[in-house]
Design a protein around this motif. Structure first.
Motif, PDB file in Angstrom:
ATOM      1  N   ALA A 232      26.964   5.039  -6.757  1.00 30.04           N
ATOM      2  CA  ALA A 232      28.044   5.636  -7.538  1.00 30.04           C
ATOM      3  C   ALA A 232      29.011   4.538  -7.958  1.00 30.04           C
ATOM      4  O   ALA A 232      29.161   3.526  -7.267  1.00 30.04           O
ATOM      5  CB  ALA A 232      28.777   6.699  -6.715  1.00 30.04           C
ATOM      6  N   SER A 233      29.631   4.732  -9.088  1.00 29.73           N
ATOM      7  CA  SER A 233      30.609   3.750  -9.568  1.00 29.73           C
ATOM      8  C   SER A 233      31.935   4.452  -9.858  1.00 29.73           C
ATOM      9  O   SER A 233      31.943   5.577 -10.370  1.00 29.73           O
ATOM     10  CB  SER A 233      30.092   3.080 -10.842  1.00 29.73           C
ATOM     11  N   PRO A 234      33.059   3.782  -9.501  1.00 30.37           N
ATOM     12  CA  PRO A 234      33.158   2.441  -8.912  1.00 30.37           C
ATOM     13  C   PRO A 234      32.873   2.461  -7.411  1.00 30.37           C
ATOM     14  O   PRO A 234      33.000   3.495  -6.767  1.00 30.37           O
ATOM     15  CB  PRO A 234      34.604   2.055  -9.196  1.00 30.37           C
ATOM     16  N   ASN A 235      32.514   1.291  -6.894  1.00 35.04           N
ATOM     17  CA  ASN A 235      32.266   1.143  -5.467  1.00 35.04           C
ATOM     18  C   ASN A 235      32.263  -0.340  -5.132  1.00 35.04           C
ATOM     19  O   ASN A 235      32.200  -1.190  -6.033  1.00 35.04           O
ATOM     20  CB  ASN A 235      30.933   1.781  -5.077  1.00 35.04           C
ATOM     21  N   TYR A 236      32.306  -0.635  -3.819  1.00 23.32           N
ATOM     22  CA  TYR A 236      32.415  -2.032  -3.413  1.00 23.32           C
ATOM     23  C   TYR A 236      31.203  -2.840  -3.868  1.00 23.32           C
ATOM     24  O   TYR A 236      31.317  -4.009  -4.247  1.00 23.32           O
ATOM     25  CB  TYR A 236      32.595  -2.138  -1.891  1.00 23.32           C
ATOM     26  N   TYR A 237      30.008  -2.232  -3.851  1.00 22.78           N
ATOM     27  CA  TYR A 237      28.814  -2.985  -4.213  1.00 22.78           C
ATOM     28  C   TYR A 237      28.741  -3.236  -5.722  1.00 22.78           C
ATOM     29  O   TYR A 237      28.131  -4.219  -6.156  1.00 22.78           O
ATOM     30  CB  TYR A 237      27.551  -2.284  -3.717  1.00 22.78           C
ATOM     31  N   VAL A 238      29.348  -2.370  -6.517  1.00 25.78           N
ATOM     32  CA  VAL A 238      29.429  -2.628  -7.957  1.00 25.78           C
ATOM     33  C   VAL A 238      30.263  -3.884  -8.212  1.00 25.78           C
ATOM     34  O   VAL A 238      29.933  -4.711  -9.071  1.00 25.78           O
ATOM     35  CB  VAL A 238      30.040  -1.416  -8.689  1.00 25.78           C
ATOM     36  N   THR A 239      31.324  -4.048  -7.441  1.00 26.10           N
ATOM     37  CA  THR A 239      32.177  -5.237  -7.559  1.00 26.10           C
ATOM     38  C   THR A 239      31.402  -6.506  -7.230  1.00 26.10           C
ATOM     39  O   THR A 239      31.530  -7.522  -7.932  1.00 26.10           O
ATOM     40  CB  THR A 239      33.400  -5.107  -6.635  1.00 26.10           C
ATOM     41  N   TYR A 240      30.599  -6.465  -6.168  1.00 25.81           N
ATOM     42  CA  TYR A 240      29.774  -7.632  -5.827  1.00 25.81           C
ATOM     43  C   TYR A 240      28.831  -7.987  -6.971  1.00 25.81           C
ATOM     44  O   TYR A 240      28.673  -9.158  -7.329  1.00 25.81           O
ATOM     45  CB  TYR A 240      28.973  -7.361  -4.553  1.00 25.81           C
ATOM     46  N   ALA A 241      28.159  -6.983  -7.529  1.00 23.82           N
ATOM     47  CA  ALA A 241      27.214  -7.227  -8.618  1.00 23.82           C
ATOM     48  C   ALA A 241      27.916  -7.866  -9.812  1.00 23.82           C
ATOM     49  O   ALA A 241      27.411  -8.827 -10.414  1.00 23.82           O
ATOM     50  CB  ALA A 241      26.533  -5.922  -9.023  1.00 23.82           C
TER      51      ALA A 241
ATOM     52  N   HIS B   7      30.643  -9.675  -9.847  1.00 20.50           N
ATOM     53  CA  HIS B   7      31.026 -11.051  -9.533  1.00 20.50           C
ATOM     54  C   HIS B   7      29.823 -11.994  -9.574  1.00 20.50           C
ATOM     55  O   HIS B   7      29.993 -13.197  -9.845  1.00 20.50           O
ATOM     56  CB  HIS B   7      31.681 -11.125  -8.158  1.00 20.50           C
ATOM     57  N   CYS B   8      28.629 -11.467  -9.303  1.00 21.05           N
ATOM     58  CA  CYS B   8      27.417 -12.281  -9.342  1.00 21.05           C
ATOM     59  C   CYS B   8      26.759 -12.266 -10.719  1.00 21.05           C
ATOM     60  O   CYS B   8      25.623 -12.740 -10.869  1.00 21.05           O
ATOM     61  CB  CYS B   8      26.425 -11.804  -8.281  1.00 21.05           C
ATOM     62  N   GLN B   9      27.471 -11.696 -11.702  1.00 21.67           N
ATOM     63  CA  GLN B   9      26.957 -11.644 -13.073  1.00 21.67           C
ATOM     64  C   GLN B   9      25.616 -10.922 -13.133  1.00 21.67           C
ATOM     65  O   GLN B   9      24.654 -11.369 -13.760  1.00 21.67           O
ATOM     66  CB  GLN B   9      26.832 -13.052 -13.648  1.00 21.67           C
ATOM     67  N   ALA B  10      25.548  -9.776 -12.450  1.00 20.35           N
ATOM     68  CA  ALA B  10      24.359  -8.930 -12.445  1.00 20.35           C
ATOM     69  C   ALA B  10      24.779  -7.501 -12.791  1.00 20.35           C
ATOM     70  O   ALA B  10      25.958  -7.146 -12.685  1.00 20.35           O
ATOM     71  CB  ALA B  10      23.671  -8.976 -11.085  1.00 20.35           C
ATOM     72  N   ASP B  11      23.822  -6.691 -13.198  1.00 20.40           N
ATOM     73  CA  ASP B  11      24.081  -5.291 -13.536  1.00 20.40           C
ATOM     74  C   ASP B  11      23.505  -4.385 -12.461  1.00 20.40           C
ATOM     75  O   ASP B  11      22.285  -4.394 -12.229  1.00 20.40           O
ATOM     76  CB  ASP B  11      23.461  -4.938 -14.894  1.00 20.40           C
ATOM     77  N   LEU B  12      24.364  -3.618 -11.816  1.00 23.06           N
ATOM     78  CA  LEU B  12      23.904  -2.658 -10.828  1.00 23.06           C
ATOM     79  C   LEU B  12      23.663  -1.326 -11.526  1.00 23.06           C
ATOM     80  O   LEU B  12      24.543  -0.816 -12.225  1.00 23.06           O
ATOM     81  CB  LEU B  12      24.937  -2.510  -9.707  1.00 23.06           C
ATOM     82  N   LEU B  13      22.475  -0.790 -11.375  1.00 22.43           N
ATOM     83  CA  LEU B  13      22.097   0.437 -12.074  1.00 22.43           C
ATOM     84  C   LEU B  13      22.910   1.616 -11.563  1.00 22.43           C
ATOM     85  O   LEU B  13      22.999   1.842 -10.349  1.00 22.43           O
ATOM     86  CB  LEU B  13      20.605   0.705 -11.874  1.00 22.43           C
ATOM     87  N   ILE B  14      23.494   2.358 -12.472  1.00 29.82           N
ATOM     88  CA  ILE B  14      24.282   3.543 -12.153  1.00 29.82           C
ATOM     89  C   ILE B  14      23.708   4.719 -12.951  1.00 29.82           C
ATOM     90  O   ILE B  14      23.515   4.598 -14.167  1.00 29.82           O
ATOM     91  CB  ILE B  14      25.765   3.347 -12.510  1.00 29.82           C
ATOM     92  N   PRO B  15      23.414   5.845 -12.305  1.00 30.26           N
ATOM     93  CA  PRO B  15      22.851   6.980 -13.057  1.00 30.26           C
ATOM     94  C   PRO B  15      23.853   7.553 -14.044  1.00 30.26           C
ATOM     95  O   PRO B  15      25.067   7.528 -13.814  1.00 30.26           O
ATOM     96  CB  PRO B  15      22.515   7.993 -11.955  1.00 30.26           C
ATOM     97  N   GLU B  16      23.336   8.037 -15.155  1.00 35.05           N
ATOM     98  CA  GLU B  16      24.186   8.674 -16.147  1.00 35.05           C
ATOM     99  C   GLU B  16      24.773   9.961 -15.565  1.00 35.05           C
ATOM    100  O   GLU B  16      24.211  10.575 -14.651  1.00 35.05           O
ATOM    101  CB  GLU B  16      23.375   9.005 -17.404  1.00 35.05           C
TER     102      GLU B  16
END
Length: 493
Positions: A296-305, A307-316
């Motif tokens: 789910a977004s937002p969340n702590y792991y979305v922030t990590y992704a 910062h690492c210049q990666a895309d964390l998949l989030i369901p529509e």
């Protein structure tokens, strides 16, 4: 104009101190109770109109949304402003000759106690353990309201808890049982309960609620701060319980500097490589609900992704899953496959991937991350350590995430993953072995390698960390000179 020698000035300053009742302004917070003579000097100074400040080392929230501290000379008021908590606590300097409030006024506070706090600590969440250890207060733990096998700290689980159990010096209370907590406090009135973000009885006497886990990711975004930094910043209000504001603040500054540096270096790497941003699938299979727990977004792991210049998949919206259980939605096998099959990396925040692979091998083999053996769980430091220590080592978690998505941020020494474990090629690890229960909390961080022109502007004047705060009983030469000049002016006029 009459001239005075330096010796004469100091002599006059000494006389001034005696005239004002021998009160000496502290240069750091007391790490002990006041002596009776110190308490009387302070009482006399206050009655003479002296602006007394027993807490020169102060902390204020920078990232966190749910705590604040007011300083009032001989006491401080710590507030938890989380919507479901809303409590305030009176922390007064131990050894004062007079309480700062009468009985009627004390009713406005949910808990009242002296600092530095020297009584027993009741732990109700394992996330509280690292901060207790960082502050050097491990030996003050007197009870746990958590299951013993969830405690991962090497010094606690390997040495102290077995020793305390043998001596009958530790109590394990039932989980989520306010009645048991109240009965324990009745029998041990000098103990302090550390409550959590979802505490069912936040206003219980002798309790302070620590809302680190409760820091809201959306509120952090709205406030322009980082939720991982906000959670870790709760070390500072915890430090205020022991008058260790200076130590806690400095520890936080250094940790934040590393985190910010790693984040900036990851962005530079991504700019140089100029490749497609890696895709991260974050989720696990929940046995109870028989479905996949989608991120789910937002969340702590979305922030990590990010910062690492990666895309964390989030369901529509509307596609979070067709399985409903206890108010949450989970994805079916088919939904999870459609959602995450093309992810480059799968971070699996649980410990049952091998079991899942044996049960759903045909399904999982259709995932790109499984085909390339790029699936990681959190067991590089053991099964439960992630839940206990992740908040305290958020800078290390960032390095782990960046490394698994191919952003190998430069550190000294070179970073080796400490949390994220490749489920195909690596075995579960541990947090190590404790040989001395009195040793301080061992941070496992790697130093960030900064470009020569890079400057992390957080607090360049921050003092070095000292694990032993000095007693506040000295006055500077400048203070003495100012006092003497004031006395001379008074005498001449």
């Amino acid at each position: 104009m009459k001239k005075f020698s330096l010796g004469a000035l100091l002599l006059v300053a000494t006389s001034t101190t005696i005239i004002q009742g021998a009160y000496v302004a502290p240069t750091s917070n007391y790490d002990r109770c006041l002596t009776p003579s110190e308490a009387e000097d302070i009482k006399t100074a206050i009655s003479n109109g002296v602006d007394v400040d027993l807490f020169p080392d102060k902390v204020f929230p920078d990232q966190s949304s749910y705590w604040e501290i007011e300083y009032h000379g001989t006491y401080k008021i710590l507030k938890n402003t989380q919507d479901t908590i809303n409590t305030q606590y009176l922390l007064y300097q131990c050894g004062l000759a007079d309480m700062p409030f009468d009985e009627t006024e004390l009713a406005q506070f949910d808990s009242v106690f002296s600092v530095p706090y020297e009584g027993g600590l009741v732990v109700t969440a394992t996330t509280q353990i690292p901060n207790i250890e960082i502050l050097g207060r491990r030996d003050q733990i007197s009870a746990f309201a958590v299951t013993e096998n969830l405690v991962s700290s090497p010094c606690l689980s390997q040495l102290l808890i077995p020793e305390w159990k043998e001596k009958g010096a530790i109590t394990f209370l039932p989980l989520y049982n306010d009645t048991a907590l109240e009965e324990y406090l009745a029998a041990n009135p000098d103990s302090l309960v550390l409550g959590g973000s979802w505490d069912s009885a936040p206003k219980m006497n002798n309790k302070i609620v620590i809302s680190d886990v409760g820091e809201d990711p959306q509120k952090a975004i709205d406030n322009g701060v980082d939720v991982n930094e906000a959670q870790a910043e709760w070390l500072e209000p915890m430090g205020s319980l022991f008058n260790q504001e200076k130590f806690a603040r400095t520890y936080n500054i250094e940790r934040k500097q590393r985190y910010e540096c790693h984040k900036e270096n990851a962005a530079k790497l991504a700019a140089v490589e100029d490749d497609a941003r890696p895709k991260i699938l974050w989720g696990y299979f929940d046995d109870y609900s028989s479905g996949f727990d989608a991120p789910a977004s937002p969340n702590y792991y979305v922030t990590y992704a990010e910062h690492c210049q990666a895309d964390l998949l989030i369901p529509e919206e509307g596609k979070e899953g067709s399985i409903e259980s206890w108010g949450y939605k989970y994805m079916s096998d088919e939904e999870w496959l459609e959602f995450g099959r093309d992810a480059d990396v799968w971070i699996y925040p649980s410990d049952n991937f091998n079991k899942l692979l044996s049960q759903k091998n045909d399904l999982l083999q259709q995932f790109k991350a499984v085909q390339n053996q790029q699936v990681y769980d959190y067991q590089m430091s053991g099964g439960e350590g992630w839940f206990e220590r992740r908040l305290a080592e958020y800078d290390i978690v960032l390095l782990d995430v960046c490394q698994v998505v191919g952003r190998k941020v430069e550190t000294f020494p070179p970073h080796q993953r400490m949390w994220l474990r490749n489920v195909f090629t690596e075995s579960p690890g541990t947090l190590g072995v404790c040989t001395d229960a009195k040793e301080l909390f061992e941070t496992r961080h790697m130093e960030c390698v900064r470009d020569e022109e890079q400057v992390v502007n957080i607090d360049e004047d921050a003092p070095a960390i000292s694990s032993e705060p000095s007693s506040a009983n000295h006055v500077s030469l400048a203070q003495a000179l100012l006092a003497s000049l004031f006395l001379m002016w008074t005498v001449r006029t």
